[in-house]
Design a protein around this motif. Structure first.
Motif, PDB file in Angstrom:
ATOM      1  N   GLU A  16       0.838  -1.290  -0.141  1.00 44.43           N
ATOM      2  CA  GLU A  16      -0.057  -0.033   0.123  1.00 44.43           C
ATOM      3  C   GLU A  16       0.851   1.178   0.155  1.00 44.43           C
ATOM      4  O   GLU A  16       0.555   2.326  -0.509  1.00 44.43           O
ATOM      5  N   ARG A  17       1.991   1.357   0.729  1.00 47.64           N
ATOM      6  CA  ARG A  17       2.609   2.565   0.871  1.00 47.64           C
ATOM      7  C   ARG A  17       3.702   2.729  -0.625  1.00 47.64           C
ATOM      8  O   ARG A  17       4.090   3.613  -0.765  1.00 47.64           O
ATOM      9  N   ILE A  19       2.305   2.030  -3.676  1.00 49.45           N
ATOM     10  CA  ILE A  19       1.501   2.129  -5.000  1.00 49.45           C
ATOM     11  C   ILE A  19       1.591   3.524  -5.449  1.00 49.45           C
ATOM     12  O   ILE A  19       1.907   3.570  -6.764  1.00 49.45           O
ATOM     13  N   GLN A  20       1.482   4.445  -4.705  1.00 49.11           N
ATOM     14  CA  GLN A  20       1.434   5.895  -5.198  1.00 49.11           C
ATOM     15  C   GLN A  20       2.916   6.161  -5.870  1.00 49.11           C
ATOM     16  O   GLN A  20       2.930   6.348  -7.154  1.00 49.11           O
ATOM     17  N   ASP A  41      -3.076  -7.922  -8.071  1.00 42.85           N
ATOM     18  CA  ASP A  41      -2.971  -7.906  -6.574  1.00 42.85           C
ATOM     19  C   ASP A  41      -3.055  -9.646  -6.178  1.00 42.85           C
ATOM     20  O   ASP A  41      -4.041  -9.986  -6.474  1.00 42.85           O
ATOM     21  N   ASP A  46      -3.798  -5.377   3.126  1.00 42.04           N
ATOM     22  CA  ASP A  46      -3.772  -4.060   3.482  1.00 42.04           C
ATOM     23  C   ASP A  46      -4.847  -3.224   2.492  1.00 42.04           C
ATOM     24  O   ASP A  46      -5.469  -3.690   1.852  1.00 42.04           O
ATOM     25  N   ARG A  47      -4.243  -1.874   2.293  1.00 40.26           N
ATOM     26  CA  ARG A  47      -4.972  -1.110   1.364  1.00 40.26           C
ATOM     27  C   ARG A  47      -4.397  -1.118   0.068  1.00 40.26           C
ATOM     28  O   ARG A  47      -4.811  -0.136  -0.660  1.00 40.26           O
ATOM     29  N   THR A  48      -3.722  -1.790  -0.295  1.00 42.84           N
ATOM     30  CA  THR A  48      -3.043  -2.042  -1.629  1.00 42.84           C
ATOM     31  C   THR A  48      -4.421  -1.813  -3.016  1.00 42.84           C
ATOM     32  O   THR A  48      -3.957  -0.750  -3.834  1.00 42.84           O
ATOM     33  N   SER A  50      -7.343  -0.651  -2.561  1.00 43.10           N
ATOM     34  CA  SER A  50      -7.859   0.775  -2.810  1.00 43.10           C
ATOM     35  C   SER A  50      -6.896   1.797  -3.276  1.00 43.10           C
ATOM     36  O   SER A  50      -7.361   2.880  -3.963  1.00 43.10           O
ATOM     37  N   GLU A  51      -5.505   1.795  -2.918  1.00 43.71           N
ATOM     38  CA  GLU A  51      -4.672   2.636  -3.493  1.00 43.71           C
ATOM     39  C   GLU A  51      -4.694   2.652  -4.997  1.00 43.71           C
ATOM     40  O   GLU A  51      -4.521   3.680  -5.676  1.00 43.71           O
ATOM     41  N   ARG A  54      -7.844   4.059  -6.616  1.00 41.36           N
ATOM     42  CA  ARG A  54      -7.555   5.797  -6.405  1.00 41.36           C
ATOM     43  C   ARG A  54      -6.824   6.402  -7.299  1.00 41.36           C
ATOM     44  O   ARG A  54      -7.037   7.556  -7.741  1.00 41.36           O
ATOM     45  N   LEU A  55      -5.907   5.555  -7.669  1.00 40.72           N
ATOM     46  CA  LEU A  55      -4.784   6.626  -8.531  1.00 40.72           C
ATOM     47  C   LEU A  55      -4.530   5.935  -9.833  1.00 40.72           C
ATOM     48  O   LEU A  55      -3.908   6.477 -10.818  1.00 40.72           O
TER      49      LEU A  55
END
Length: 313
Positions: A16-17, A19-20, A41, A46-48, A50-51, A54-55
């Motif tokens: 998740e951290r 991805i951006q 995925d 975790d939030r992978t 959703s990230e 979003r992007l």
């Protein structure tokens, strides 16, 4: 939809951290190419996901597994989804650099390579736990498979689509992708690529994978030499064991005839084991031959691949 020039397949698992910065770097690196981005995925908790949602831009697709299947399966799914004339694969942990992809693609196109593999020239990993085992594994794989690449652990590679889509990835064979490609007659080369230290998250690799690599290497050697003719390995070993067993038992028979007591001798047990083992190996070879023929004939698969058909006018 028009066919993109290149599809970039990235596998992610609990990143998740990353991805951006990963997507920003990838979009920037590919902005001058006709590309599609396929992320897979592999069951992140975790939030992978959703990230990514979003992007993601309009050239990005995301495959979401319902659980963790492993990197090989994730790569296979991404390759199946890809539609480009060329495919690139890379990890999602920001250690690979997407800015190398245009260079690798240009080399593949201009010099007509089927596979361009990355070689981590300045690898940013621990020396004892990562670099040393990797060097040993690379040396063993090179010298047993005779596919002479320097860095089997680098996921960053560019392939022609028909090579990537016919490799048949199963289990944990992603480490042996160059060997699978070579079985198709692929012409390959390698170039130095950038490698960065991992900033976020933790590696999913450890010393325990060494035994898995060795087990997979045995499988790859079998695939390389005997996949289409398993009777050659099982039959040869079986016949050798059987005839050794026959010789041992003839020797024991002679001893029995001249009046010696052979009961209880270890060689008696060895003789029977060799006889039975030989019969079992020969039988296994015959069954394997039947399975191979079923594999090819039931799916109308060919035991060969045609590179080109030319017809003169």
């Amino acid at each position: 939809m028009p066919t993109p020039e290149i599809s970039v397949v990235i596998t992610v698992f609990n990143e998740e951290r990353n991805i951006q910065p990963l997507l920003e770097a990838t979009y920037n690196a590919l902005q001058h190419l006709d590309y599609e981005l396929v992320l897979v995925d592999d069951g992140s908790v975790d939030r992978t996901v959703s990230e990514v949602k979003r992007l993601a831009n309009d050239r990005t697709s995301l495959l979401i597994f319902n659980r963790n299947y492993g990197q090989t399966t994730a790569l296979a799914a991404g390759i199946d989804q890809a539609t480009g004339r060329y495919l690139a694969t890379m990890d999602g942990d920001l250690q690979n650099d997407p800015s190398d992809i245009p260079i690798m693609l240009e080399k593949a196109k201009s010099e007509n390579w089927d596979v361009v593999a990355g070689r981590r020239a300045n690898r940013q990993d621990g020396f004892v736990l990562r670099k040393v085992p990797s060097k040993i594994a690379n040396w063993v794989i090179r010298n047993t498979t005779k596919v002479f690449l320097s860095d089997y652990g680098c996921t960053l590679r560019v392939y022609k689509a028909q090579i990537a889509q016919n490799m048949g990835l199963y289990g944990e064979l992603h480490r042996f992708i160059p060997v699978l490609a070579k079985q198709q007659g692929a012409k390959m080369t390698e170039i130095d690529v950038k490698h960065h230290p991992r900033i976020h998250g933790s590696s999913n690799y450890g010393m325990g994978r060494t035994f898995k690599v060795m087990a997979d290497l045995i499988l790859m050697l079998f695939f390389q030499k005997y996949f289409q003719r398993p009777i050659h390995v099982f039959g040869t070993a079986g016949l050798l064991a059987f005839f050794l067993g026959v010789l041992v038992n003839i020797y024991l028979l002679i001893l029995k005839i001249i009046g010696e007591d052979i009961w209880g001798r270890p060689i008696l047990l060895v003789g029977f084991i060799l006889l039975l083992g030989g019969i079992q190996l020969i039988t296994t070879g015959i069954i394997a031959e039947i399975i191979v023929r079923t594999y090819f004939e039931s799916q109308d698969k060919k035991t060969y691949r045609v590179k080109e058909i030319f017809k003169g006018e």
